[in-house]
Write a protein that holds these residues in place. Structure first.
Motif, PDB file in Angstrom:
ATOM      1  N   UNK A 100      53.440  66.014  20.631  1.00  0.00           N
ATOM      2  CA  UNK A 100      53.361  64.739  19.921  1.00  0.00           C
ATOM      3  C   UNK A 100      53.397  63.573  20.911  1.00  0.00           C
ATOM      4  N   UNK A 101      52.695  62.512  20.566  1.00  0.00           N
ATOM      5  CA  UNK A 101      52.693  61.317  21.408  1.00  0.00           C
ATOM      6  C   UNK A 101      53.901  60.427  21.132  1.00  0.00           C
ATOM      7  N   UNK A 102      54.451  60.554  19.935  1.00  0.00           N
ATOM      8  CA  UNK A 102      55.635  59.782  19.575  1.00  0.00           C
ATOM      9  C   UNK A 102      56.441  60.547  18.528  1.00  0.00           C
ATOM     10  N   UNK A 103      57.754  60.221  18.393  1.00  0.00           N
ATOM     11  CA  UNK A 103      58.595  60.940  17.439  1.00  0.00           C
ATOM     12  C   UNK A 103      58.098  60.775  16.006  1.00  0.00           C
ATOM     13  N   UNK A 104      58.212  61.855  15.229  1.00  0.00           N
ATOM     14  CA  UNK A 104      57.760  61.803  13.842  1.00  0.00           C
ATOM     15  C   UNK A 104      58.851  62.054  12.817  1.00  0.00           C
ATOM     16  N   UNK A 105      59.969  62.677  13.255  1.00  0.00           N
ATOM     17  CA  UNK A 105      61.017  63.053  12.314  1.00  0.00           C
ATOM     18  C   UNK A 105      62.388  62.571  12.787  1.00  0.00           C
ATOM     19  N   UNK A 106      63.273  62.348  11.813  1.00  0.00           N
ATOM     20  CA  UNK A 106      64.665  62.000  12.102  1.00  0.00           C
ATOM     21  C   UNK A 106      65.539  63.234  11.850  1.00  0.00           C
ATOM     22  N   UNK A 107      66.435  63.519  12.779  1.00  0.00           N
ATOM     23  CA  UNK A 107      67.340  64.655  12.677  1.00  0.00           C
ATOM     24  C   UNK A 107      68.781  64.174  12.756  1.00  0.00           C
ATOM     25  N   UNK A 108      69.670  64.881  12.084  1.00  0.00           N
ATOM     26  CA  UNK A 108      71.094  64.693  12.299  1.00  0.00           C
ATOM     27  C   UNK A 108      71.524  65.841  13.205  1.00  0.00           C
ATOM     28  N   UNK A 109      72.011  65.499  14.395  1.00  0.00           N
ATOM     29  CA  UNK A 109      72.280  66.480  15.440  1.00  0.00           C
ATOM     30  C   UNK A 109      73.773  66.528  15.738  1.00  0.00           C
ATOM     31  N   UNK A 150      72.911  67.107   4.067  1.00  0.00           N
ATOM     32  CA  UNK A 150      72.794  67.445   5.491  1.00  0.00           C
ATOM     33  C   UNK A 150      74.168  67.496   6.151  1.00  0.00           C
ATOM     34  N   UNK A 151      75.043  66.572   5.805  1.00  0.00           N
ATOM     35  CA  UNK A 151      76.405  66.580   6.345  1.00  0.00           C
ATOM     36  C   UNK A 151      77.131  67.870   5.967  1.00  0.00           C
ATOM     37  N   UNK A 152      76.985  68.300   4.720  1.00  0.00           N
ATOM     38  CA  UNK A 152      77.634  69.533   4.280  1.00  0.00           C
ATOM     39  C   UNK A 152      77.040  70.758   4.966  1.00  0.00           C
ATOM     40  N   UNK A 242      60.662  72.586   5.501  1.00  0.00           N
ATOM     41  CA  UNK A 242      60.866  72.803   4.076  1.00  0.00           C
ATOM     42  C   UNK A 242      62.275  73.348   3.846  1.00  0.00           C
ATOM     43  N   UNK A 243      62.992  72.751   2.892  1.00  0.00           N
ATOM     44  CA  UNK A 243      64.343  73.195   2.577  1.00  0.00           C
ATOM     45  C   UNK A 243      64.505  73.303   1.070  1.00  0.00           C
ATOM     46  N   UNK A 244      65.291  74.290   0.639  1.00  0.00           N
ATOM     47  CA  UNK A 244      65.716  74.393  -0.752  1.00  0.00           C
ATOM     48  C   UNK A 244      67.234  74.385  -0.743  1.00  0.00           C
ATOM     49  N   UNK A 245      67.833  73.423  -1.462  1.00  0.00           N
ATOM     50  CA  UNK A 245      69.266  73.177  -1.402  1.00  0.00           C
ATOM     51  C   UNK A 245      69.833  73.123  -2.813  1.00  0.00           C
ATOM     52  N   UNK A 246      71.022  73.690  -2.996  1.00  0.00           N
ATOM     53  CA  UNK A 246      71.663  73.589  -4.306  1.00  0.00           C
ATOM     54  C   UNK A 246      72.177  72.171  -4.507  1.00  0.00           C
ATOM     55  N   UNK A 247      71.962  71.634  -5.703  1.00  0.00           N
ATOM     56  CA  UNK A 247      72.317  70.238  -5.974  1.00  0.00           C
ATOM     57  C   UNK A 247      73.823  70.019  -6.050  1.00  0.00           C
ATOM     58  N   UNK A 248      74.558  71.048  -6.451  1.00  0.00           N
ATOM     59  CA  UNK A 248      75.995  70.846  -6.682  1.00  0.00           C
ATOM     60  C   UNK A 248      76.828  70.937  -5.405  1.00  0.00           C
ATOM     61  N   UNK A 249      76.728  72.055  -4.671  1.00  0.00           N
ATOM     62  CA  UNK A 249      77.583  72.208  -3.479  1.00  0.00           C
ATOM     63  C   UNK A 249      76.794  72.255  -2.173  1.00  0.00           C
ATOM     64  N   UNK A 250      75.502  71.965  -2.250  1.00  0.00           N
ATOM     65  CA  UNK A 250      74.663  71.783  -1.061  1.00  0.00           C
ATOM     66  C   UNK A 250      74.563  73.028  -0.187  1.00  0.00           C
TER      67      UNK A 250
END
Length: 283
Positions: A100-109, A150-152, A242-250
């Protein structure tokens, strides 16, 4: 007599070599051992300097971070402290893939402080986990929808990696293998996150993006929600997650990525839907 001599020789050889084997093993410091102090060390939560992001981010961290002591810090403080192995750092950052020529995504690291390529494993910098949460330049507010989850996920994954080298080295794709359990849950994905048409009976429902986000934020029980995260302007070498996450407890049920192309644009591909649907049908 000869048998006795052989036994004594083997025993003597073992006595000589055993310390060597132990010494060799002592030099191998696995990821599990490197992060074994995570819950006792302070995690520095790095702010971006953008109040539109930082204000809800600080609120969610204060509400959800439960696995270690934490303190907020600025980017400047992070730059001056990141080589200190006494700290872990939770850092929102832009990620750029090799072509990539420039960043495209934001990550929590989440990373452990230290020096890169250090000969001392106790002083070596280490990325524990990184989870995508938005496209660079995204202003729709959807990034704030995902941050709590993402924090969970970061916390749960790290706790697992502390007790299992398999979890630590195989990453989120293997950690997320929850497909096949709890299939009394429905799955919804925003129509804007789909690159394929859903067949009736596949067990997945396409809905309006706002409705999907509201359902996820409400923490609805027995509901799994799919999110596709790709760059706003994909280029050669860009990837979509692609992510699939439970809405209640993540809980993270599915995690995968693909290289973006004309044939495979940003979003859930037909192959993703087939995997998710086929696993659900097993039940």
């Amino acid at each position: 007599m000869m048998k006795m001599m052989k036994k004594l020789l083997v025993a003597a050889l073992f006595a000589v070599l055993f310390p060597c084997f132990c010494g060799a093993q002592a030099k191998i410091v696995t990821k599990k051992l490197k992060i074994s102090d995570f819950t006792t060390k302070t995690t520095k939560v790095v702010l971006t300097g953008n109040e539109l992001f930082d204000i809800p981010y600080k609120e969610e961290v204060s509400r959800r971070w439960r696995v270690s002591p934490f303190e907020f810090c600025t980017r400047e403080e992070y730059s001056s402290m990141k080589t200190n192995p006494e700290y872990y750092f939770l850092v929102p950052m832009e990620g750029q893939f090799k072509k990539e020529k420039e960043p495209g995504l934001c990550f929590l690291v989440l990373e452990k402080g230290g020096v890169e390529d250090s000969n001392d494993p106790n002083n070596e910098a280490l990325v524990v986990v990184q989870v995508p949460y938005a496209s660079v330049g995204q202003t729709s507010g959807r990034e704030t929808v995902l941050i709590p989850a993402v924090l969970d996920i970061v916390q749960d994954y790290t706790l697992r990696a502390m007790t299992s080298d398999l979890a630590g080295y195989t990453g989120l794709s293997v950690y997320a293998k929850r497909m096949g359990k709890d299939w009394d849950k429905d799955i919804i994905i925003a129509s804007t996150d789909l690159c394929t048409t859903l067949n009736p009976g596949c067990g997945i429902e396409a809905r309006d993006e706002d409705e999907v986000d509201e359902t996820f934020m409400s923490g609805q029980e027995k509901m799994l929600v799919g999110f596709a995260i790709g760059p706003l302007n994909p280029e050669k070498g860009s990837y979509c997650y692609k992510m699939v996450i439970s809405a209640d407890i993540h809980e993270l049920y599915y995690f995968d990525k693909h290289k973006v192309s004309d044939k495979n644009p940003v979003g859930f591909l037909d192959s993703d839907i087939k995997i998710i649907s086929a696993t659900k049908k097993i039940r």
